[in-house]
Design a protein around this motif. Structure first.
Motif, PDB file in Angstrom:
ATOM      1  N   MET A  71     -14.015 -11.203  -7.349  1.00  0.00           N
ATOM      2  CA  MET A  71     -13.055 -10.468  -6.536  1.00  0.00           C
ATOM      3  C   MET A  71     -12.251  -9.548  -7.429  1.00  0.00           C
ATOM      4  O   MET A  71     -11.279  -9.955  -8.039  1.00  0.00           O
ATOM      5  N   SER A  72     -12.663  -8.294  -7.512  1.00  0.00           N
ATOM      6  CA  SER A  72     -11.948  -7.381  -8.388  1.00  0.00           C
ATOM      7  C   SER A  72     -12.144  -5.957  -7.920  1.00  0.00           C
ATOM      8  O   SER A  72     -13.208  -5.567  -7.465  1.00  0.00           O
ATOM      9  N   THR A  73     -11.081  -5.160  -7.994  1.00  0.00           N
ATOM     10  CA  THR A  73     -11.175  -3.727  -7.717  1.00  0.00           C
ATOM     11  C   THR A  73     -10.752  -2.926  -8.947  1.00  0.00           C
ATOM     12  O   THR A  73     -10.527  -1.726  -8.865  1.00  0.00           O
ATOM     13  N   ALA A  74     -10.656  -3.596 -10.077  1.00  0.00           N
ATOM     14  CA  ALA A  74     -10.146  -2.940 -11.285  1.00  0.00           C
ATOM     15  C   ALA A  74     -11.023  -1.775 -11.710  1.00  0.00           C
ATOM     16  O   ALA A  74     -10.546  -0.804 -12.283  1.00  0.00           O
ATOM     17  N   ASP A  75     -12.338  -1.871 -11.443  1.00  0.00           N
ATOM     18  CA  ASP A  75     -13.243  -0.831 -11.871  1.00  0.00           C
ATOM     19  C   ASP A  75     -13.395   0.274 -10.832  1.00  0.00           C
ATOM     20  O   ASP A  75     -14.209   1.165 -11.004  1.00  0.00           O
ATOM     21  N   ARG A  76     -12.615   0.204  -9.778  1.00  0.00           N
ATOM     22  CA  ARG A  76     -12.688   1.214  -8.716  1.00  0.00           C
ATOM     23  C   ARG A  76     -11.330   1.895  -8.591  1.00  0.00           C
ATOM     24  O   ARG A  76     -10.390   1.316  -8.078  1.00  0.00           O
ATOM     25  N   ASP A  77     -11.234   3.130  -9.022  1.00  0.00           N
ATOM     26  CA  ASP A  77      -9.981   3.867  -8.922  1.00  0.00           C
ATOM     27  C   ASP A  77      -9.909   4.490  -7.535  1.00  0.00           C
ATOM     28  O   ASP A  77     -10.107   5.696  -7.356  1.00  0.00           O
ATOM     29  N   VAL A  78      -9.642   3.657  -6.548  1.00  0.00           N
ATOM     30  CA  VAL A  78      -9.686   4.095  -5.157  1.00  0.00           C
ATOM     31  C   VAL A  78      -8.668   5.191  -4.884  1.00  0.00           C
ATOM     32  O   VAL A  78      -8.934   6.133  -4.143  1.00  0.00           O
ATOM     33  N   ARG A  79      -7.511   5.094  -5.501  1.00  0.00           N
ATOM     34  CA  ARG A  79      -6.458   6.078  -5.213  1.00  0.00           C
ATOM     35  C   ARG A  79      -6.928   7.503  -5.500  1.00  0.00           C
ATOM     36  O   ARG A  79      -6.568   8.440  -4.779  1.00  0.00           O
ATOM     37  N   SER A  80      -7.750   7.676  -6.536  1.00  0.00           N
ATOM     38  CA  SER A  80      -8.232   9.019  -6.879  1.00  0.00           C
ATOM     39  C   SER A  80      -9.321   9.505  -5.925  1.00  0.00           C
ATOM     40  O   SER A  80      -9.660  10.688  -5.928  1.00  0.00           O
ATOM     41  N   MET A  81      -9.863   8.606  -5.107  1.00  0.00           N
ATOM     42  CA  MET A  81     -10.960   8.958  -4.199  1.00  0.00           C
ATOM     43  C   MET A  81     -10.490   9.312  -2.793  1.00  0.00           C
ATOM     44  O   MET A  81     -11.295   9.767  -1.978  1.00  0.00           O
ATOM     45  N   VAL A  82      -9.215   9.081  -2.495  1.00  0.00           N
ATOM     46  CA  VAL A  82      -8.745   9.260  -1.121  1.00  0.00           C
ATOM     47  C   VAL A  82      -7.545  10.197  -1.097  1.00  0.00           C
ATOM     48  O   VAL A  82      -6.927  10.483  -2.128  1.00  0.00           O
ATOM     49  N   SER A  83      -7.201  10.657   0.108  1.00  0.00           N
ATOM     50  CA  SER A  83      -6.051  11.539   0.268  1.00  0.00           C
ATOM     51  C   SER A  83      -4.750  10.773   0.075  1.00  0.00           C
ATOM     52  O   SER A  83      -4.714   9.534   0.145  1.00  0.00           O
ATOM     53  N   ALA A  84      -3.672  11.504  -0.126  1.00  0.00           N
ATOM     54  CA  ALA A  84      -2.358  10.869  -0.261  1.00  0.00           C
ATOM     55  C   ALA A  84      -1.984  10.127   1.014  1.00  0.00           C
ATOM     56  O   ALA A  84      -1.376   9.046   0.966  1.00  0.00           O
ATOM     57  N   GLU A  85      -2.370  10.700   2.162  1.00  0.00           N
ATOM     58  CA  GLU A  85      -2.064  10.063   3.446  1.00  0.00           C
ATOM     59  C   GLU A  85      -2.826   8.745   3.601  1.00  0.00           C
ATOM     60  O   GLU A  85      -2.277   7.748   4.072  1.00  0.00           O
ATOM     61  N   GLU A  86      -4.101   8.751   3.204  1.00  0.00           N
ATOM     62  CA  GLU A  86      -4.857   7.502   3.291  1.00  0.00           C
ATOM     63  C   GLU A  86      -4.300   6.463   2.330  1.00  0.00           C
ATOM     64  O   GLU A  86      -4.218   5.272   2.682  1.00  0.00           O
ATOM     65  N   TRP A  87      -3.910   6.876   1.141  1.00  0.00           N
ATOM     66  CA  TRP A  87      -3.374   5.901   0.190  1.00  0.00           C
ATOM     67  C   TRP A  87      -2.093   5.266   0.735  1.00  0.00           C
ATOM     68  O   TRP A  87      -1.900   4.048   0.623  1.00  0.00           O
ATOM     69  N   GLU A  88      -1.234   6.060   1.345  1.00  0.00           N
ATOM     70  CA  GLU A  88      -0.014   5.516   1.944  1.00  0.00           C
ATOM     71  C   GLU A  88      -0.352   4.506   3.038  1.00  0.00           C
ATOM     72  O   GLU A  88       0.285   3.447   3.140  1.00  0.00           O
ATOM     73  N   THR A  89      -1.362   4.823   3.852  1.00  0.00           N
ATOM     74  CA  THR A  89      -1.799   3.891   4.888  1.00  0.00           C
ATOM     75  C   THR A  89      -2.331   2.610   4.270  1.00  0.00           C
ATOM     76  O   THR A  89      -2.055   1.499   4.741  1.00  0.00           O
ATOM     77  N   ARG A  90      -3.082   2.740   3.185  1.00  0.00           N
ATOM     78  CA  ARG A  90      -3.607   1.557   2.491  1.00  0.00           C
ATOM     79  C   ARG A  90      -2.475   0.672   1.973  1.00  0.00           C
ATOM     80  O   ARG A  90      -2.524  -0.557   2.101  1.00  0.00           O
ATOM     81  N   VAL A  91      -1.470   1.272   1.389  1.00  0.00           N
ATOM     82  CA  VAL A  91      -0.354   0.495   0.854  1.00  0.00           C
ATOM     83  C   VAL A  91       0.367  -0.246   1.978  1.00  0.00           C
ATOM     84  O   VAL A  91       0.687  -1.437   1.871  1.00  0.00           O
ATOM     85  N   ASN A  92       0.614   0.453   3.078  1.00  0.00           N
ATOM     86  CA  ASN A  92       1.310  -0.176   4.196  1.00  0.00           C
ATOM     87  C   ASN A  92       0.468  -1.274   4.847  1.00  0.00           C
ATOM     88  O   ASN A  92       1.001  -2.318   5.246  1.00  0.00           O
ATOM     89  N   LEU A  93      -0.842  -1.060   4.924  1.00  0.00           N
ATOM     90  CA  LEU A  93      -1.698  -2.079   5.519  1.00  0.00           C
ATOM     91  C   LEU A  93      -1.783  -3.308   4.609  1.00  0.00           C
ATOM     92  O   LEU A  93      -1.732  -4.452   5.085  1.00  0.00           O
ATOM     93  N   ALA A  94      -1.919  -3.082   3.319  1.00  0.00           N
ATOM     94  CA  ALA A  94      -1.914  -4.216   2.388  1.00  0.00           C
ATOM     95  C   ALA A  94      -0.593  -4.982   2.487  1.00  0.00           C
ATOM     96  O   ALA A  94      -0.574  -6.224   2.450  1.00  0.00           O
ATOM     97  N   ALA A  95       0.501  -4.256   2.651  1.00  0.00           N
ATOM     98  CA  ALA A  95       1.802  -4.909   2.825  1.00  0.00           C
ATOM     99  C   ALA A  95       1.814  -5.759   4.082  1.00  0.00           C
ATOM    100  O   ALA A  95       2.355  -6.877   4.083  1.00  0.00           O
ATOM    101  N   ALA A  96       1.226  -5.264   5.162  1.00  0.00           N
ATOM    102  CA  ALA A  96       1.195  -6.021   6.411  1.00  0.00           C
ATOM    103  C   ALA A  96       0.432  -7.329   6.227  1.00  0.00           C
ATOM    104  O   ALA A  96       0.850  -8.383   6.730  1.00  0.00           O
ATOM    105  N   TYR A  97      -0.692  -7.289   5.496  1.00  0.00           N
ATOM    106  CA  TYR A  97      -1.432  -8.521   5.222  1.00  0.00           C
ATOM    107  C   TYR A  97      -0.571  -9.506   4.434  1.00  0.00           C
ATOM    108  O   TYR A  97      -0.517 -10.702   4.733  1.00  0.00           O
TER     109      TYR A  97
END
Length: 254
Positions: A1-27
């Protein structure tokens, strides 16, 4: 279980990254409140400015482990549209995809198997107007009868029909679901939903005669809620919830 080798933030828009942060917070917040059921429930969020793409949890991760990078991006059919080492739970996405497809306003769909919620969903009378929390829920409330583990596409039309335009959905013998125009709104709605169920179970356990709230008061609850929250319940509470998470463990932002 690791995402260290995936720089997801650089692959997505700023809007998607904000959504990801908020969704992770909800979990993380669902776990913090004790509403999680090991790895078996889900919160999904619509990806901004996308062609019906959604974020959902990687199957097998505990909710307190979810990070912004770990979330899996899928289409309405549950197919990954961005590379991820993790899969999703098909039963979970059956319900979520049906609601997202039918409701453009469903930016976030939050579903839990909370103990109090399942207990009330198993009662013939369902949620009763016993508390202030309950009247906010009952002003936009629907139910759906249990049809087994949600794996069949033929259940989707019935899920959608029973839901209608409601934002609080009780799945009989199963659990609770909320719909929000934002992740924050869906979470705060679930807070009230679960609180209403907890209060009902405790009031019933006390054994005294219960005093229901008058139906006319329920009909004005939405306007009252907007007045109290200035129309932004989630937005009003969410920054404080994020501060709480940051004090405990800010790793959800990774």
């Amino acid at each position: 279980m690791s995402t260290a080798d995936r720089d997801v933030r650089s692959m997505v828009s700023a809007e998607e990254w904000e959504t990801r942060v908020n969704l992770a917070a909800a979990y993380r917040l669902v776990a913090l409140h004790g509403w999680d059921d090991l790895v078996f429930t889900h919160i999904s969020a619509r990806v901004p400015n996308s062609d019906h793409h959604f974020l959902i949890n990687p199957y097998g991760w505990m909710f307190e482990e979810i990070t912004a990078s770990s979330l899996v991006k899928v289409d309405l059919h549950g197919r990954k549209v961005m590379d991820s080492p993790d899969d999703i739970n098909p039963a979970g996405f059956t319900i979520h995809s049906a609601i997202h497809a039918a409701r453009e306003d469903a930016q976030c769909v939050l579903h839990v198997h909370s103990i109090n919620g399942v207990a009330v969903s198993a009662q013939k009378g369902g949620l009763l107007p016993l508390s202030q929390q309950s009247i906010f829920v009952l002003s936009s409330f629907a139910t759906h009868d249990y049809e087994g583990v949600a794996l069949r596409d033929d259940e989707k039309p019935r899920l959608v029909q029973d839901l209608g335009e409601a934002n609080f959905y009780m799945l009989r013998n199963h659990g609770l679901l909320t719909i929000g125009g934002s992740i924050a709104d869906a979470f705060v709605s679930m807070y009230f939903f679960e609180a209403a169920c907890m209060i009902q179970v405790r009031a019933q356990a006390g054994g005294a005669e219960l005093v229901p709230i008058h139906p006319q008061i329920i009909s004005t609850a939405q306007a009252q809620a907007r007045q109290v929250t200035r129309g932004a319940g989630g937005g009003l509470v969410w920054p404080g919830l994020l501060r709480r998470l940051d004090r405990k463990d800010p790793s959800y932002r990774n």
